[in-house]
Design an enzyme around this catalytic site. Structure first.
Site, PDB file in Angstrom:
ATOM      1  N   TYR A   1       0.936  -1.209   0.035  1.00 40.81           N
ATOM      2  CA  TYR A   1       0.089   0.156   0.010  1.00 40.81           C
ATOM      3  C   TYR A   1       0.790   1.212   0.142  1.00 40.81           C
ATOM      4  O   TYR A   1       0.137   2.417   0.169  1.00 40.81           O
ATOM      5  CB  TYR A   1      -0.807  -0.127   1.365  1.00 40.81           C
ATOM      6  CG  TYR A   1      -1.478  -1.124   1.898  1.00 40.81           C
ATOM      7  CD1 TYR A   1      -2.500  -1.622   1.113  1.00 40.81           C
ATOM      8  CD2 TYR A   1      -1.263  -1.536   2.953  1.00 40.81           C
ATOM      9  CE1 TYR A   1      -3.398  -2.749   1.572  1.00 40.81           C
ATOM     10  CE2 TYR A   1      -2.268  -2.808   3.593  1.00 40.81           C
ATOM     11  CZ  TYR A   1      -3.088  -3.264   2.700  1.00 40.81           C
ATOM     12  OH  TYR A   1      -3.592  -4.387   3.347  1.00 40.81           O
TER      13      TYR A   1
ATOM     14  N   CYS B   1      13.964  -9.855  -4.928  1.00 41.01           N
ATOM     15  CA  CYS B   1      14.165  -9.652  -6.212  1.00 41.01           C
ATOM     16  C   CYS B   1      13.051  -8.755  -6.829  1.00 41.01           C
ATOM     17  O   CYS B   1      12.355  -9.325  -8.061  1.00 41.01           O
ATOM     18  CB  CYS B   1      14.660 -10.832  -7.151  1.00 41.01           C
ATOM     19  SG  CYS B   1      16.122 -11.573  -6.595  1.00 41.01           S
TER      20      CYS B   1
END
Ligand SMILES: *Cc1c(COP(=O)(O)O)cnc(C)c1O
Length: 418
Positions: free
Chosen positions: A314, A341
């Site tokens: 968020y 990653c």
């Protein structure tokens, strides 16, 4: 000002026993906060908080809250099983789910939980799931649609997948009555991380109005009103915590004017908060692995978004404290990252912090709800341990860290599992 319930020396001693990263919860603070919430609603006979298990699904925390009289708000099979394990059953369990599988309705009914329906079609689905009978007590979740303004996390009610429209509610309570349901509740949940007391008071007021309207129209009496969860916490140091006493007083006023004076008998007020119950009292503790200096300065931690996904999910702010830093340490602007990653694996972006060095401990605040709980294993990341700081200063492990064997446990491949 964000403070810590431990000193650097205490934290180093804990980290010597349980390697970073780990989540640690402050029992004394959780208990004090639970008591404050109960006191704010002591005016309501039968007030009950059902802790939203999804926020921190650890039975040790649930047990702690059960001792304070809190039930469990569940929305999945695993959460129902956890509630049962800590001894919450019967009407200490609220089952507020959506898109619900039949087996979960059956499990909820077996526990005697309060079943909160999310949709009008679930009435028949529930009846079929339970072999042609309905529980004596049922609740429905209202979606107020355009009546209620939006909220940053949960969005606008009319775009939210949850709940019944008002005409559907009237139809549903009528049909429930015809089918022999005897006891009724009404629920809504329209807020998430809300810090404005008035928003919560307004929600309760809308529910009281609706209770009066439905009871007149359908000829049923309600036993309880569940105002859902959604009370926020001050993630940013400049934000103020929710004034829970004001919420309690405001709802007490609406209870009198919008319910009792309108001729409906008193109802029990239910709440199903998660975030504000444990959120501020959990910390993610991590160590700096690397400092990297390219187009920006990066502080790479041994935790990653698998341990706390909110910033990546968020863009949420989580405050970071460097407990070893002296007040005169130089200030440096970092992106604080994990090792996943994915470039959104950042706990903070362009955050000014005391200068960091490999090996430094950092504490990420407000990780006690939707922190460990949102953990995942993408990229081979393992979920961390959870620890509980006891009121006497001792620490106990309430969940061990995952191992590679846990990660490989579901695979059937020679050389990996056995
Ligand atoms: C998530 C959720 C809660 C708890 O919300 P908080 O924001 O953690 O208070 C309560 N009820 C339902 C139905 C939920 O989905």
């Amino acid at each position: 000002m964000k403070t810590l319930p431990f000193t650097l020396d205490q934290l180093e001693a804990i980290a010597a026993r349980w390697p970073t990263p780990f989540h640690i919860y402050d029992e004394a603070a959780i208990v004090a906060n639970a008591r404050r919430l109960k006191a704010a609603f002591a005016w309501n006979k039968g007030f009950h908080e059902f802790f939203a298990v999804k926020a921190a699904p650890n039975p040790h925390l649930m047990e702690l809250l059960r001792r304070e009289g809190f039930g469990s708000d569940c929305s999945s099979m695993a959460e129902l099983v956890l509630a049962e394990a800590v001894g919450n059953k019967g009407e200490d369990v609220m089952f507020t789910s959506n898109d619900t599988p039949a087996a979960e309705f059956r499990k909820a009914a077996e526990l005697g939980a309060i079943i909160n329906l999310d949709d009008i079609t679930h009435l028949d689905f529930l009846e079929r799931s339970l072999g042609g009978r309905l529980p004596e007590l049922l609740c429905c979740r209202w979606n107020p649609g355009p009546l209620k303004g939006g909220n940053a996390i949960i969005g606008k009610p009319e775009e939210a997948k949850y709940g019944f429209t008002k005409p559907q509610l009237i139809d549903a309570y009528r049909r429930m009555k015809e089918k022999g349901v005897k006891r009724f509740g009404l629920h809504t949940m329209v807020a998430s991380n809300e810090l404005d007391p008035q928003y919560i008071i307004d929600t309760a007021t809308l529910l009281f109005d609706l209770v009066v309207e439905i009871s007149r129209e359908v000829g049923v009496t309600f036993e309880f009103v569940n105002i859902g969860g959604g009370i926020g916490i001050p993630y940013r140091p400049e934000q103020l915590p929710m004034d829970i006493e004001r919420v309690g007083k405001g709802i007490e006023g609406a209870f009198k004017t919008h319910l009792i004076e309108k001729g409906h008998p008193a109802v029990r007020l239910y709440m199903e908060c998660g975030r504000c119950i444990t959120g501020p009292y959990g910390y993610l503790v991590s160590r700096v692995l690397h400092i990297k200096d390219t187009y920006r300065k990066y502080a790479g931690l041994d935790a990653c978004m698998a341990n706390l996904m909110r910033p990546a999910l968020y863009g949420a702010y989580h405050h970071i404290t460097v407990p070893g830093a002296t007040s005169d340490a130089p200030r440096v602007v970092y992106d604080v990252t994990g090792s996943l990653c994915e470039n959104n694996d950042k706990f903070a972006i362009q955050r000014e912090l005391p200068e960091l060095h490999p090996g430094d401990l950092v504490v990420i605040h407000d990780a006690g709800a939707h922190g460990h709980a949102m953990g995942f294993q993408y990229n081979g990341k393992l979920r961390s341990a959870e620890l509980l700081l006891k009121p006497d200063g001792s620490v106990v492990q309430i969940r061990r860290a995952e191992t590679l064997a846990d990660y490989f446990a579901t695979l059937d491949y020679n050389g990996l599992t056995k």
